[in-house]
Design a protein around this motif. Sequence first.
Motif, PDB file in Angstrom:
ATOM      1  N   ARG A 270      42.892 -93.360  21.573  1.00 46.35           N
ATOM      2  CA  ARG A 270      43.479 -94.030  22.462  1.00 46.35           C
ATOM      3  C   ARG A 270      44.841 -93.334  23.389  1.00 46.35           C
ATOM      4  O   ARG A 270      45.027 -93.324  24.443  1.00 46.35           O
ATOM      5  CB  ARG A 270      44.025 -95.190  21.969  1.00 46.35           C
ATOM      6  CG  ARG A 270      45.130 -96.120  22.810  1.00 46.35           C
ATOM      7  CD  ARG A 270      45.173 -97.442  22.289  1.00 46.35           C
ATOM      8  NE  ARG A 270      46.301 -97.609  21.011  1.00 46.35           N
ATOM      9  CZ  ARG A 270      47.582 -97.825  21.364  1.00 46.35           C
ATOM     10  NH1 ARG A 270      48.165 -98.539  22.521  1.00 46.35           N
ATOM     11  NH2 ARG A 270      48.339 -98.073  20.142  1.00 46.35           N
TER      12      ARG A 270
ATOM     13  N   GLY B 170      54.048 -95.665  20.656  1.00 46.57           N
ATOM     14  CA  GLY B 170      55.561 -96.299  20.258  1.00 46.57           C
ATOM     15  C   GLY B 170      56.065 -95.162  19.986  1.00 46.57           C
ATOM     16  O   GLY B 170      56.488 -94.159  20.732  1.00 46.57           O
ATOM     17  N   ASP B 171      56.854 -95.301  19.037  1.00 44.96           N
ATOM     18  CA  ASP B 171      57.907 -94.556  18.381  1.00 44.96           C
ATOM     19  C   ASP B 171      57.339 -93.801  17.091  1.00 44.96           C
ATOM     20  O   ASP B 171      57.015 -94.574  16.108  1.00 44.96           O
ATOM     21  CB  ASP B 171      59.221 -95.272  17.960  1.00 44.96           C
ATOM     22  CG  ASP B 171      60.170 -94.108  17.548  1.00 44.96           C
ATOM     23  OD1 ASP B 171      60.987 -93.707  18.235  1.00 44.96           O
ATOM     24  OD2 ASP B 171      60.187 -93.742  16.261  1.00 44.96           O
TER      25      ASP B 171
ATOM     26  N   TYR C 223      56.279 -96.605  11.530  1.00 45.80           N
ATOM     27  CA  TYR C 223      54.866 -96.801  10.965  1.00 45.80           C
ATOM     28  C   TYR C 223      54.007 -95.967  11.779  1.00 45.80           C
ATOM     29  O   TYR C 223      52.900 -96.323  12.250  1.00 45.80           O
ATOM     30  CB  TYR C 223      54.469 -98.241  10.926  1.00 45.80           C
ATOM     31  CG  TYR C 223      55.178 -98.937  10.036  1.00 45.80           C
ATOM     32  CD1 TYR C 223      54.963 -98.709   8.655  1.00 45.80           C
ATOM     33  CD2 TYR C 223      56.394 -99.753  10.269  1.00 45.80           C
ATOM     34  CE1 TYR C 223      55.594 -99.422   7.799  1.00 45.80           C
ATOM     35  CE2 TYR C 223      56.972-100.625   9.352  1.00 45.80           C
ATOM     36  CZ  TYR C 223      56.370-100.108   8.013  1.00 45.80           C
ATOM     37  OH  TYR C 223      57.461-100.907   7.017  1.00 45.80           O
TER      38      TYR C 223
ATOM     39  N   VAL D  92      54.282-104.730  12.207  1.00 42.00           N
ATOM     40  CA  VAL D  92      52.824-104.304  13.185  1.00 42.00           C
ATOM     41  C   VAL D  92      51.747-104.808  12.236  1.00 42.00           C
ATOM     42  O   VAL D  92      51.781-104.708  10.647  1.00 42.00           O
ATOM     43  CB  VAL D  92      53.105-102.883  13.233  1.00 42.00           C
ATOM     44  CG1 VAL D  92      53.957-102.471  14.228  1.00 42.00           C
ATOM     45  CG2 VAL D  92      53.141-101.985  12.063  1.00 42.00           C
ATOM     46  N   THR D  93      50.615-105.088  12.533  1.00 44.40           N
ATOM     47  CA  THR D  93      49.593-105.536  11.528  1.00 44.40           C
ATOM     48  C   THR D  93      48.276-104.944  11.924  1.00 44.40           C
ATOM     49  O   THR D  93      47.966-104.011  12.853  1.00 44.40           O
ATOM     50  CB  THR D  93      49.265-107.022  12.223  1.00 44.40           C
ATOM     51  OG1 THR D  93      48.819-106.953  13.616  1.00 44.40           O
ATOM     52  CG2 THR D  93      50.537-108.121  12.204  1.00 44.40           C
TER      53      THR D  93
ATOM     54  N   GLY E  54      52.488-110.502  19.981  1.00 38.46           N
ATOM     55  CA  GLY E  54      52.479-109.718  21.354  1.00 38.46           C
ATOM     56  C   GLY E  54      51.349-108.914  21.250  1.00 38.46           C
ATOM     57  O   GLY E  54      51.377-108.176  20.370  1.00 38.46           O
TER      58      GLY E  54
ATOM     59  N   ASN F 182      48.435-106.518  23.065  1.00 36.97           N
ATOM     60  CA  ASN F 182      48.103-105.233  24.073  1.00 36.97           C
ATOM     61  C   ASN F 182      49.370-105.203  24.677  1.00 36.97           C
ATOM     62  O   ASN F 182      49.106-105.047  26.131  1.00 36.97           O
ATOM     63  CB  ASN F 182      46.734-105.833  25.066  1.00 36.97           C
ATOM     64  CG  ASN F 182      45.397-106.084  24.265  1.00 36.97           C
ATOM     65  OD1 ASN F 182      45.134-105.145  23.078  1.00 36.97           O
ATOM     66  ND2 ASN F 182      44.731-107.059  24.127  1.00 36.97           N
ATOM     67  N   LEU F 183      50.362-104.845  24.244  1.00 39.06           N
ATOM     68  CA  LEU F 183      51.386-104.954  24.931  1.00 39.06           C
ATOM     69  C   LEU F 183      51.587-103.739  26.107  1.00 39.06           C
ATOM     70  O   LEU F 183      51.128-102.651  25.650  1.00 39.06           O
ATOM     71  CB  LEU F 183      52.850-104.769  24.020  1.00 39.06           C
ATOM     72  CG  LEU F 183      52.780-105.967  23.286  1.00 39.06           C
ATOM     73  CD1 LEU F 183      53.936-105.870  22.058  1.00 39.06           C
ATOM     74  CD2 LEU F 183      53.402-107.292  23.689  1.00 39.06           C
TER      75      LEU F 183
ATOM     76  N   MET G  99      44.999-106.248  19.152  1.00 40.81           N
ATOM     77  CA  MET G  99      45.974-105.378  18.558  1.00 40.81           C
ATOM     78  C   MET G  99      47.153-106.111  18.966  1.00 40.81           C
ATOM     79  O   MET G  99      47.575-106.442  20.184  1.00 40.81           O
ATOM     80  CB  MET G  99      45.803-104.112  19.515  1.00 40.81           C
ATOM     81  CG  MET G  99      47.020-103.327  18.961  1.00 40.81           C
ATOM     82  SD  MET G  99      46.885-101.448  19.648  1.00 40.81           S
ATOM     83  CE  MET G  99      47.103-102.043  21.352  1.00 40.81           C
ATOM     84  N   CYS G 100      48.057-106.343  17.864  1.00 36.00           N
ATOM     85  CA  CYS G 100      49.255-106.943  18.413  1.00 36.00           C
ATOM     86  C   CYS G 100      50.629-106.725  16.954  1.00 36.00           C
ATOM     87  O   CYS G 100      50.190-106.218  15.967  1.00 36.00           O
ATOM     88  CB  CYS G 100      49.256-108.521  18.071  1.00 36.00           C
ATOM     89  SG  CYS G 100      48.518-109.265  16.444  1.00 36.00           S
TER      90      CYS G 100
HETATM   91  C1  LIG Z   1      50.137 -97.277  13.342  1.00 35.68           C
HETATM   92  S1  LIG Z   1      51.065 -98.546  14.134  1.00 35.68           S
HETATM   93  C2  LIG Z   1      51.953 -97.617  15.078  1.00 35.68           C
HETATM   94  C3  LIG Z   1      53.217 -98.408  15.539  1.00 35.68           C
HETATM   95  C4  LIG Z   1      53.987 -97.380  16.757  1.00 35.68           C
HETATM   96  N1  LIG Z   1      54.536 -96.300  16.198  1.00 35.68           N
HETATM   97  C5  LIG Z   1      54.913 -98.251  17.481  1.00 35.68           C
HETATM   98  O1  LIG Z   1      56.200 -97.806  17.522  1.00 35.68           O
HETATM   99  O2  LIG Z   1      54.902 -99.219  18.035  1.00 35.68           O
HETATM  100  C6  LIG Z   1      49.951 -99.379  15.024  1.00 35.68           C
HETATM  101  C7  LIG Z   1      50.334-100.599  15.103  1.00 35.68           C
HETATM  102  O3  LIG Z   1      51.150-101.017  16.026  1.00 35.68           O
HETATM  103  C8  LIG Z   1      51.130-102.163  16.844  1.00 35.68           C
HETATM  104  N2  LIG Z   1      50.920-101.785  18.378  1.00 35.68           N
HETATM  105  C9  LIG Z   1      50.981-100.466  18.900  1.00 35.68           C
HETATM  106  N3  LIG Z   1      50.833-100.778  20.050  1.00 35.68           N
HETATM  107  C10 LIG Z   1      50.667-101.872  20.520  1.00 35.68           C
HETATM  108  C11 LIG Z   1      50.610-102.472  21.675  1.00 35.68           C
HETATM  109  N4  LIG Z   1      50.429-101.708  22.820  1.00 35.68           N
HETATM  110  N5  LIG Z   1      50.484-103.902  21.490  1.00 35.68           N
HETATM  111  C12 LIG Z   1      50.499-104.679  20.539  1.00 35.68           C
HETATM  112  N6  LIG Z   1      50.518-103.865  19.356  1.00 35.68           N
HETATM  113  C13 LIG Z   1      50.758-102.819  19.195  1.00 35.68           C
HETATM  114  C14 LIG Z   1      50.009-102.965  16.283  1.00 35.68           C
HETATM  115  O4  LIG Z   1      50.380-103.587  15.375  1.00 35.68           O
HETATM  116  C15 LIG Z   1      49.046-101.862  15.734  1.00 35.68           C
HETATM  117  O5  LIG Z   1      48.224-102.170  14.830  1.00 35.68           O
END
Ligand SMILES: C[S@@+](CC[C@H](N)C(=O)[O-])C[C@H]1O[C@@H](n2cnc3c(N)ncnc32)[C@H](O)[C@@H]1O
Length: 202
Positions: A34, A74-75, A79, A141-142, A167, A169-170, A193-194
């Motif tokens: 992705r 994300g960051d 996680y 995060v789930t 939240g 597909n943010l 994804m949330c």
């Molecule tokens: C491996 S973790 C990574 C988190 C990431 N490092 C962060 O800071 O957002 C992946 C999880 O983050 C959450 N996540 C990441 N991007 C997302 C998005 N755009 N919308 C909703 N949840 C998201 C979901 O719970 C997903 O299963």
Amino acid sequence: MINVIGLGPGNTDYITKLGEKLIQNSDVVIGGKRNLESIVDFEGEKIEISSNLKEIVEYINNNKHKQISVIASGDPLIYGIGRYLSKNIDKEDLNIVSGISSLQYIFSKVHIDMNDLYITSSHGKTPDFDYVLSHKKVCMVTDKIIGPKEICKQILDRNLEKTIVVGENLSYDNERITIGSPEDILNLEDFDMCVVVILDKN
Ligand SMILES: C[S@@+](CC[C@H](N)C(=O)[O-])C[C@H]1O[C@@H](n2cnc3c(N)ncnc32)[C@H](O)[C@@H]1O
């Protein structure tokens, strides 16, 4: 130098200028499917990460003469892959560039501060729900196994009064933010994804 760059929640508008510049100046970009798909303007080599983290570290350590960027959603240190890389790559070779986490994004959308927030994850594990739900403000995060509905069942099993924010597909076009009681959330269709925010009702 190895850059580990947080891309933000997904929509490329959320990448920092520094992250974007470092990616453009890289010989190689490494990331999940992705994330690689989101850097359309990069013309160098792309390497996809699946579950081959050991091989990725080996590759990085054998190619230190190259400009390599590992991209993460994300960051990277929430996680994300930042933890593994910071444990397996020499500090002096590593430049971690933080990004906007999906957690920060959801809180800004619902206008709630992140002070005293407890951050956790259900990825590949069963959280200790007694401990998690003892906090006034949680963001999780789930994964596909333990998501909003399982969390709500755990809350109802303990007769707790909580408000839930889901939240999904943010930052993408199909973003959806749902706020409700655990009963409300259990009555809805399954979620994509949330991240899930769990708040004490008072
Ligand atoms: C491996 S973790 C990574 C988190 C990431 N490092 C962060 O800071 O957002 C992946 C999880 O983050 C959450 N996540 C990441 N991007 C997302 C998005 N755009 N919308 C909703 N949840 C998201 C979901 O719970 C997903 O299963």
